[in-house]
Scaffold this active site. Sequence first.
Site, PDB file in Angstrom:
ATOM      1  N   ASN A  95      -1.553   0.259   7.310  1.00 35.73           N
ATOM      2  CA  ASN A  95      -1.230  -1.713   7.877  1.00 35.73           C
ATOM      3  C   ASN A  95      -0.060  -2.330   6.315  1.00 35.73           C
ATOM      4  OD1 ASN A  95      -2.951  -2.110   6.015  1.00 35.73           O
ATOM      5  ND2 ASN A  95      -4.498  -3.833   7.634  1.00 35.73           N
ATOM      6  N   PHE A 132     -15.591   3.274   6.943  1.00 35.38           N
ATOM      7  CA  PHE A 132     -14.877   4.185   6.457  1.00 35.38           C
ATOM      8  C   PHE A 132     -14.176   3.841   5.919  1.00 35.38           C
ATOM      9  CE2 PHE A 132     -14.845  -0.380   7.412  1.00 35.38           C
ATOM     10  CZ  PHE A 132     -14.263  -1.579   6.446  1.00 35.38           C
ATOM     11  N   THR A 135      -4.489  -7.554  10.374  1.00 42.55           N
ATOM     12  CA  THR A 135      -4.649  -6.134  10.572  1.00 42.55           C
ATOM     13  C   THR A 135      -4.234  -5.037  10.519  1.00 42.55           C
ATOM     14  OG1 THR A 135      -6.557  -6.218  10.713  1.00 42.55           O
ATOM     15  CG2 THR A 135      -6.600  -7.252   8.913  1.00 42.55           C
ATOM     16  N   ARG A 137      -0.551 -14.551   3.983  1.00 37.60           N
ATOM     17  CA  ARG A 137      -1.491 -13.758   5.562  1.00 37.60           C
ATOM     18  C   ARG A 137      -1.202 -13.619   6.439  1.00 37.60           C
ATOM     19  NH1 ARG A 137      -6.169 -11.490   4.067  1.00 37.60           N
ATOM     20  NH2 ARG A 137      -7.366 -12.129   6.040  1.00 37.60           N
ATOM     21  N   HIS A 174      -1.511  -5.415   1.651  1.00 39.37           N
ATOM     22  CA  HIS A 174      -3.128  -6.182   1.349  1.00 39.37           C
ATOM     23  C   HIS A 174      -2.630  -7.431   0.646  1.00 39.37           C
ATOM     24  CE1 HIS A 174      -6.877  -7.834  -0.028  1.00 39.37           C
ATOM     25  NE2 HIS A 174      -6.633  -7.884  -0.996  1.00 39.37           N
ATOM     26  N   ARG A 215       3.054  -6.852   9.181  1.00 38.15           N
ATOM     27  CA  ARG A 215       2.641  -5.662  10.036  1.00 38.15           C
ATOM     28  C   ARG A 215       3.111  -5.598  11.471  1.00 38.15           C
ATOM     29  NH1 ARG A 215      -2.989  -7.107   7.596  1.00 38.15           N
ATOM     30  NH2 ARG A 215      -3.440  -6.241   5.369  1.00 38.15           N
ATOM     31  N   LYS A 234       1.013  -1.197   0.021  1.00 38.61           N
ATOM     32  CA  LYS A 234       0.023  -0.118  -0.125  1.00 38.61           C
ATOM     33  C   LYS A 234       0.725   1.290  -0.009  1.00 38.61           C
ATOM     34  CE  LYS A 234      -3.769  -1.980   2.396  1.00 38.61           C
ATOM     35  NZ  LYS A 234      -4.149  -2.406   3.755  1.00 38.61           N
TER      36      LYS A 234
END
EC number: 2.7.4.6
Length: 136
Positions: free
Chosen positions: A114, A58, A92, A86, A117, A104, A10
Site C-alpha cells: 500500500n 501477518f 490502508t 494520514r 506508512h 493509496r 515502502k
Amino acid sequence: MTERTLVLIKPDGVQRRLIGEIISRIEAKGLAIVALELKNVGDDTARAHYAEHEGKPFFASLLEFITSGPVVAAVLEGPRAIAAFRQLAGGTDPVEKAIPGTIRGDLGLETQFNLVHGSDSPDSAAREIALWFPGL
C-alpha cells in the site's frame, strides 16, 4: 499545532518509481520535509518498527516485505502533520477503503503493498523518528 511525523515510502513505491509523485503530493499538502533518506531496512529495524504486530499472523510477511528492497524514510513537519499525512495517504486497503485523490486510492494495488506508512499518533511518531533518524 506544528508536529512531526515519520513517513516511509515502502519498497513497492520505490520499485514502481513513485517517489517523486508521493513527495509532490506531500509538498502540495503543505508539509515540510525536514529529513529524507533512501535506506535498506535491516531485520532489527523492521522488527522494532513493527513491534506492535509481533505475534500476529501477518508479522512474518510484513517483515519480509519491508526488508525486500529500499525504502524512503522521511520526517515531515507542519500543522497537524500526523493527521494531514494520514488523510493524504488514504485507507490502508487501497482497493476497498482508500478513496480517489489519496496516495493509496490513486496508486495502491493491494493491502500489503500500500505504498506508504505514516505514524498514527504523537507517541508513535516520536518512537519511529528516533528509530529511523536517531540524531534528529
